[in-house]
Design an enzyme around this catalytic site. Structure first.
Site, mmCIF file in Angstrom:
data_model
loop_
_atom_site.group_PDB
_atom_site.id
_atom_site.type_symbol
_atom_site.label_atom_id
_atom_site.label_comp_id
_atom_site.label_asym_id
_atom_site.label_seq_id
_atom_site.Cartn_x
_atom_site.Cartn_y
_atom_site.Cartn_z
ATOM 1 N N HIS A 199 22.185 -25.691 7.938
ATOM 2 C CA HIS A 199 22.205 -24.233 7.961
ATOM 3 C C HIS A 199 20.928 -23.633 8.525
ATOM 4 C CE1 HIS A 199 25.989 -22.793 6.452
ATOM 5 N NE2 HIS A 199 25.518 -21.656 6.934
ATOM 6 N N ARG A 306 30.460 -15.413 8.076
ATOM 7 C CA ARG A 306 30.243 -16.260 6.893
ATOM 8 C C ARG A 306 29.823 -15.342 5.749
ATOM 9 N NH1 ARG A 306 27.721 -19.813 11.061
ATOM 10 N NH2 ARG A 306 28.660 -21.877 10.908
ATOM 11 N N ARG A 342 35.559 -14.822 6.959
ATOM 12 C CA ARG A 342 35.871 -16.059 6.252
ATOM 13 C C ARG A 342 35.543 -15.823 4.784
ATOM 14 N NH1 ARG A 342 32.553 -21.412 7.383
ATOM 15 N NH2 ARG A 342 30.933 -20.437 6.151
ATOM 16 N N GLU A 441 38.889 -27.853 9.225
ATOM 17 C CA GLU A 441 37.630 -28.594 9.133
ATOM 18 C C GLU A 441 37.739 -29.813 8.224
ATOM 19 O OE1 GLU A 441 34.636 -25.736 8.024
ATOM 20 O OE2 GLU A 441 35.821 -24.914 6.401
ATOM 21 N N ASN A 464 31.755 -28.421 12.733
ATOM 22 C CA ASN A 464 30.644 -29.012 11.966
ATOM 23 C C ASN A 464 31.209 -29.866 10.834
ATOM 24 O OD1 ASN A 464 29.294 -27.202 13.577
ATOM 25 N ND2 ASN A 464 28.977 -25.707 11.952
ATOM 26 N N ASP A 465 32.085 -29.246 10.051
ATOM 27 C CA ASP A 465 32.659 -30.003 8.935
ATOM 28 C C ASP A 465 33.712 -30.991 9.410
ATOM 29 O OD1 ASP A 465 31.334 -29.321 6.518
ATOM 30 O OD2 ASP A 465 32.119 -27.288 6.737
ATOM 31 N N ARG A 475 26.387 -33.897 7.397
ATOM 32 C CA ARG A 475 25.849 -32.998 8.412
ATOM 33 C C ARG A 475 24.407 -32.581 8.141
ATOM 34 N NH1 ARG A 475 29.277 -27.418 7.653
ATOM 35 N NH2 ARG A 475 27.504 -26.390 8.606
ATOM 36 N N CYS A 508 34.830 -22.474 16.153
ATOM 37 C CA CYS A 508 33.723 -21.674 15.630
ATOM 38 C C CYS A 508 32.567 -22.523 15.133
ATOM 39 C CB CYS A 508 34.202 -20.727 14.539
ATOM 40 S SG CYS A 508 34.756 -21.587 13.059
#
Ligand code: PEP
Ligand code: MG
Length: 584
Positions: A199, A306, A342, A441, A464-465, A475, A508
């Site tokens: 992050h 987010r 989201r 994801e 990412n996930d 990650r 995304c």
């Protein structure tokens, strides 16, 4: 003696750009001290080292308390009283002395062990308030440990660059640390841990500031307050640069700024390939201070908002009304474009929803994402109603994180329907046609995408996930960061399969903002890319220089490839050939 020769430290570049400024070192997330035996003759000096670290920490805490009282008022500042009390807690100090005499080990290691032990006990007390104080104790521990480090390694919080824009160096930054950072003050980040998908890195990219992670011995070898250059292109931190090095980087910075401005000037042109394939290019955002950048970047709305920092970043969860006002502001400011919210994604690498009684052994596989929301339906419904109400003021979409299969989708639809009914009863407006989507994801969702497509309006692939779960590479674990490859054939086939389900599908995750991979994502058939605002002008330029047909042909080949390097190279070659200007 102060070191003054130029020194270069290498890490992993995760956000491009050049920062030049004073270095501020923070010991947040300091690792456990290395334990070593000491001689009886060392006990006195070791204890003295601890005493002076305590005194220094006390001074810091008083100074912080005063500053916070001045900025935010006495209530907020009172938190430091608890820190001060813990610092001088007699039971802890007595225990420490006893352990220190018995173990004959360096004092920082013994202090670490004693306080960790205490924190473990606190984690299991019944009182949720006391449990939530564990983080404060951890904070005090970090400060004392930092103050026990050799003085040339880490300075205090009143370091020369404390209140001027600076480059921040830290062992690690948690999501709440990153949420706390003042973007006007931080010119760039550099950390010892972390990966390109952490992050901290995502935030750095969205703020448009350079970042480098994975620099070994950063905290111990850095010099507080020294001049530094952070090169987010090649992943280098330069301490005490010579005049020549600084001139070189100032020239490079000016050149890059000029080129970036040229790309930004194209913001009103559509993201369309040379042969007319239109891609919606939207922004990923999570902080209010990014809103201005949405328009400036020319984004077609928000593809991923987010919401977790907004919901969990403050002291308490905002109620429905507060959420509604907040969402509505964003929706109105993005009109006529769509904003996709989201819903809360907590746990794992993100902020926790609440302090758990028992530590999760595998938080990434645990209580996170949609699982948290579904187990707290009243809290979840407040967010859903707020989003629905915001949909009366502009184009809105909602999507759900970490969905693993149809059961969760059905549950979400039921709750949404309940919320619509409640709003109707209250006489509050919402858009009947608000789009409902899910993030893809989790590998099972990708495998079931043909079924899921019958139940939702769109997919948004969180690469990412999806990468993390498909190839089983954490990650945020820097030890395996080099193995985190979104172009792994297993991941690419899942993306292909998801897009083939035939409903609008966005990308995304961070992959969408990689200029090397735009040809691959376009060739796979993505209809939308949602990326950090700072990257958006570059991605628009890239799309406008691609031929969809060429992308498709290259992707056909990529889908036959056996390894991630071949896939990446195929895409990167077409990228360099199509828009060399972005690689200069
Ligand atoms: C993702 O997983 O790719 C994603 C976009 O969500 P986040 O990075 O917030 O987990
Ligand atoms: Mg995710």
């Amino acid at each position: 003696m102060t070191e003054s020769f130029e020194r270069r430290m290498k890490g992993l570049p995760v956000s491009p750009g050049i920062a030049i400024g004073c270095l501020r070192v923070e010991a947040r997330g300091c690792p456990a001290p290395v334990t070593r035996s000491i001689l009886p003759t060392e006990t006195e000096s070791e204890w003295a080292r601890f005493e002076s670290a305590l005194a220094r920490t006390e001074e810091e805490l008083y100074a912080l308390k005063e500053r916070v009282a001045h900025l935010s008022g006495a209530t907020e500042a009172a938190i430091f009283d608890a820190h001060l009390l813990f610092l001088r807690d007699r039971t802890i100090l007595k225990r420490l002395r006893k352990e220190f005499d018995a173990r004959m080990q360096n004092i920082d290691a013994v202090y670490y062990a004693v306080v960790q032990n205490f924190m473990e006990v606190m984690r299991h007390v019944d009182d949720p308030y006391l449990r939530s104080r564990v983080a404060d104790i951890g904070d005090v521990l970090q400060r004392v440990l930092k103050n026990m480090l050799p003085s040339q390694a880490v300075g205090d919080l009143q370091s020369p660059c404390g209140c001027q824009p600076h480059i921040l160096a830290a062992y690690d930054l948690t999501p709440s640390d990153t949420a706390d950072l003042d973007p006007r003050m931080v010119l760039g980040f550099v950390t010892e841990t972390g990966s390109a998908i952490s992050h901290t890195a995502i935030l750095a990219r969205s703020l448009g500031i350079p970042a480098v992670v994975g620099v070994p011995r950063l905290v111990i070898d850095s010099r507080v307050g020294c001049k530094a250059i952070l090169d987010g292109f090649s992943g280098v931190l330069i301490l005490n640069p010579t005049a020549e090095t600084e001139d070189y980087y100032r020239a490079l910075q000016a050149e890059k700024d000029k080129a970036y401005k040229a790309f930004t000037d194209m913001r009103d042109l559509p993201a369309e390939t040379l042969d007319g394939r239109r891609i919606r290019l939207a922004a990923n955002v999570e902080f209010a201070h990014e809103y201005g950048a949405i328009q400036r970047s020319g984004a077609e709305g928000v593809g991923l908002y987010r919401t977790e920092f907004f919901l969990l970043g403050g002291g308490s969860l905002p109620d429905e009304e507060t959420q509604y006002e907040h969402y509505r502001n964003l929706v109105e400011s993005c009109a006529p474009h769509e904003v996709i919210f989201r819903t809360l994604d907590s746990g794992g690498d993100k902020l926790p929803f609440e302090v758990l009684e028992e530590k999760e052994e595998n938080p990434f596989l645990g209580w996170r994402g949609i699982r948290v929301s579904l187990s707290r339906p009243e809290v979840f419904k407040e967010q859903l109603r707020a989003i629905l109400r915001a949909s009366a003021h502009g184009k809105v979409g909602v999507m759900f994180p970490m969905v693993s299969g149809i059961t969760e989708v059905k549950q979400v639809h039921e709750l949404l329907e309940e919320c619509r009914n409640e709003l109707r009863e209250r006489g509050q407006a919402y858009d009947e046609h608000m789009r409902v989507g899910i993030m893809i994801e989790v590998p099972s969702a990708a495998m079931m995408s043909d079924v899921l497509a019958r139940h939702v309006d769109f997919f948004s692939i969180g690469t990412n996930d999806l990468t993390q779960y498909t190839i089983a590479v954490d990650r945020v674990n820097f030890r395996v960061a080099s193995m985190f490859r979104s172009t792994h054939p297993g991941v690419i086939r899942m993306i292909k399969q998801t897009i083939s389900a035939g409903i609008p599908t966005a990308i995304c995750g961070e992959m969408g903002g990689d200029i090397n991979l735009v040809p691959l994502l376009v060739g796979l058939g993505a209809t939308e890319l949602s990326v950090g605002t700072h990257l958006l002008p570059l991605i628009r330029y890239a799309i406008r220089h691609l031929s969809y047909e060429e992308c498709r042909a290259m992707t056909e080949q990529a889908l036959q490839a056996e390894d991630s390097y071949t896939i990446r190279n195929l895409s990167a070659d077409l990228a360099r050939q199509s828009y060399p200007a972005l690689f200069e």
